[in-house]
Design a protein around this motif. Structure first.
Motif, PDB file in Angstrom:
ATOM      1  N   GLN A  75      40.762  19.629  26.392  1.00  0.00           N
ATOM      2  CA  GLN A  75      41.828  20.541  26.798  1.00  0.00           C
ATOM      3  C   GLN A  75      41.264  21.960  26.825  1.00  0.00           C
ATOM      4  O   GLN A  75      40.484  22.327  25.957  1.00  0.00           O
ATOM      5  N   SER A  76      41.641  22.719  27.822  1.00  0.00           N
ATOM      6  CA  SER A  76      41.301  24.141  27.859  1.00  0.00           C
ATOM      7  C   SER A  76      42.198  24.828  28.877  1.00  0.00           C
ATOM      8  O   SER A  76      42.744  24.172  29.773  1.00  0.00           O
ATOM      9  N   ALA A  77      42.328  26.128  28.737  1.00  0.00           N
ATOM     10  CA  ALA A  77      43.122  26.891  29.703  1.00  0.00           C
ATOM     11  C   ALA A  77      42.492  26.796  31.087  1.00  0.00           C
ATOM     12  O   ALA A  77      43.200  26.721  32.099  1.00  0.00           O
ATOM     13  N   LEU A  78      41.163  26.772  31.157  1.00  0.00           N
ATOM     14  CA  LEU A  78      40.464  26.667  32.436  1.00  0.00           C
ATOM     15  C   LEU A  78      40.744  25.319  33.102  1.00  0.00           C
ATOM     16  O   LEU A  78      41.007  25.251  34.305  1.00  0.00           O
ATOM     17  N   LEU A  79      40.713  24.229  32.338  1.00  0.00           N
ATOM     18  CA  LEU A  79      41.051  22.911  32.888  1.00  0.00           C
ATOM     19  C   LEU A  79      42.465  22.903  33.451  1.00  0.00           C
ATOM     20  O   LEU A  79      42.699  22.426  34.567  1.00  0.00           O
ATOM     21  N   ASN A  80      43.408  23.427  32.679  1.00  0.00           N
ATOM     22  CA  ASN A  80      44.803  23.447  33.115  1.00  0.00           C
ATOM     23  C   ASN A  80      44.991  24.299  34.363  1.00  0.00           C
ATOM     24  O   ASN A  80      45.710  23.918  35.282  1.00  0.00           O
ATOM     25  N   ALA A  81      44.353  25.460  34.406  1.00  0.00           N
ATOM     26  CA  ALA A  81      44.496  26.353  35.561  1.00  0.00           C
ATOM     27  C   ALA A  81      43.899  25.732  36.818  1.00  0.00           C
ATOM     28  O   ALA A  81      44.506  25.792  37.895  1.00  0.00           O
ATOM     29  N   TYR A  82      42.738  25.115  36.696  1.00  0.00           N
ATOM     30  CA  TYR A  82      42.102  24.533  37.871  1.00  0.00           C
ATOM     31  C   TYR A  82      42.895  23.334  38.387  1.00  0.00           C
ATOM     32  O   TYR A  82      43.088  23.172  39.589  1.00  0.00           O
ATOM     33  N   GLU A  83      43.377  22.494  37.472  1.00  0.00           N
ATOM     34  CA  GLU A  83      44.162  21.336  37.878  1.00  0.00           C
ATOM     35  C   GLU A  83      45.433  21.769  38.613  1.00  0.00           C
ATOM     36  O   GLU A  83      45.843  21.137  39.586  1.00  0.00           O
ATOM     37  N   ALA A  84      46.028  22.879  38.174  1.00  0.00           N
ATOM     38  CA  ALA A  84      47.263  23.370  38.797  1.00  0.00           C
ATOM     39  C   ALA A  84      47.047  23.857  40.227  1.00  0.00           C
ATOM     40  O   ALA A  84      47.966  23.802  41.045  1.00  0.00           O
ATOM     41  N   ILE A  85      45.845  24.311  40.567  1.00  0.00           N
ATOM     42  CA  ILE A  85      45.600  24.828  41.920  1.00  0.00           C
ATOM     43  C   ILE A  85      44.822  23.862  42.811  1.00  0.00           C
ATOM     44  O   ILE A  85      44.678  24.111  43.995  1.00  0.00           O
ATOM     45  N   ASP A  86      44.319  22.767  42.248  1.00  0.00           N
ATOM     46  CA  ASP A  86      43.583  21.804  43.069  1.00  0.00           C
ATOM     47  C   ASP A  86      44.554  21.154  44.050  1.00  0.00           C
ATOM     48  O   ASP A  86      45.627  20.703  43.649  1.00  0.00           O
ATOM     49  N   PRO A  87      44.216  21.121  45.327  1.00  0.00           N
ATOM     50  CA  PRO A  87      45.156  20.626  46.331  1.00  0.00           C
ATOM     51  C   PRO A  87      45.600  19.177  46.127  1.00  0.00           C
ATOM     52  O   PRO A  87      46.675  18.794  46.560  1.00  0.00           O
ATOM     53  N   VAL A  88      44.781  18.360  45.471  1.00  0.00           N
ATOM     54  CA  VAL A  88      45.157  16.962  45.250  1.00  0.00           C
ATOM     55  C   VAL A  88      45.381  16.654  43.768  1.00  0.00           C
ATOM     56  O   VAL A  88      45.519  15.503  43.384  1.00  0.00           O
ATOM     57  N   GLY A  89      45.406  17.673  42.911  1.00  0.00           N
ATOM     58  CA  GLY A  89      45.717  17.501  41.497  1.00  0.00           C
ATOM     59  C   GLY A  89      44.639  16.837  40.665  1.00  0.00           C
ATOM     60  O   GLY A  89      44.930  16.214  39.655  1.00  0.00           O
ATOM     61  N   ARG A  90      43.372  16.961  41.113  1.00  0.00           N
ATOM     62  CA  ARG A  90      42.278  16.359  40.332  1.00  0.00           C
ATOM     63  C   ARG A  90      42.094  17.109  39.020  1.00  0.00           C
ATOM     64  O   ARG A  90      42.324  18.300  38.938  1.00  0.00           O
ATOM     65  N   ARG A  91      41.664  16.414  38.003  1.00  0.00           N
ATOM     66  CA  ARG A  91      41.364  17.015  36.703  1.00  0.00           C
ATOM     67  C   ARG A  91      39.852  17.130  36.575  1.00  0.00           C
ATOM     68  O   ARG A  91      39.136  16.125  36.508  1.00  0.00           O
ATOM     69  N   PRO A  92      39.323  18.343  36.534  1.00  0.00           N
ATOM     70  CA  PRO A  92      37.876  18.515  36.395  1.00  0.00           C
ATOM     71  C   PRO A  92      37.429  18.256  34.958  1.00  0.00           C
ATOM     72  O   PRO A  92      38.236  17.981  34.074  1.00  0.00           O
ATOM     73  N   ARG A  93      36.133  18.380  34.729  1.00  0.00           N
ATOM     74  CA  ARG A  93      35.545  18.260  33.394  1.00  0.00           C
ATOM     75  C   ARG A  93      34.952  19.607  33.022  1.00  0.00           C
ATOM     76  O   ARG A  93      34.387  20.299  33.868  1.00  0.00           O
ATOM     77  N   HIS A  94      35.085  19.959  31.750  1.00  0.00           N
ATOM     78  CA  HIS A  94      34.679  21.282  31.253  1.00  0.00           C
ATOM     79  C   HIS A  94      33.597  21.085  30.189  1.00  0.00           C
ATOM     80  O   HIS A  94      33.871  20.567  29.120  1.00  0.00           O
TER      81      HIS A  94
END
Length: 131
Positions: A75-94
């Protein structure tokens, strides 16, 4: 992943080429271990403050215990922020790469690829412009 490296290692940015970050991890003298890390990433940053990288940034984050040089945040603020703006809702790895002076963080969708080098000099010669 990185086995037998003496503490504290140094982590160096060898460059970003076509979305792939190249880092090297080298044991402090007299250590001879050296590794190259390639990680495809959307975002990366380097921090001079080692305290930043060794502190826990969430309840399930691996805390630095002197033997962990690669950490992955669940979990991280960066993960949450990126997932929120990804056009298909992918969850990246940090990932965080802990070094004695500089620490690097990378956000992407794949695992790092790690290669062992025979000597630190071999690691220093490696990088995207030298492959």
């Amino acid at each position: 992943m990185i086995d037998g490296i003496e503490r504290p290692p140094a982590v160096f940015d060898q460059g970003l080429w076509r979305g792939v970050l190249h880092l090297i991890v080298v044991a402090s003298p007299p250590g001879l271990r050296a590794y190259g890390i390639e990680i495809a990433c959307q975002i990366y940053a380097g921090f001079e403050e080692v305290t930043y990288a060794v502190s826990a940034h969430g309840a399930d984050t691996v805390v630095y215990d002197g033997g962990v040089y690669i950490k992955e945040a669940g979990q991280s603020a960066l993960l949450n922020a990126y997932e929120a703006i990804d056009p298909v809702g992918r969850r990246p790895r940090h990932f965080s790469f802990v070094g004695s002076e500089y620490c690097y963080e990378a956000l992407g969708f794949s695992e790092p690829v790690i290669r062992a080098f025979s000597t630190p000099d071999e690691a220093y010669a490696w990088g995207p412009a030298r492959q």
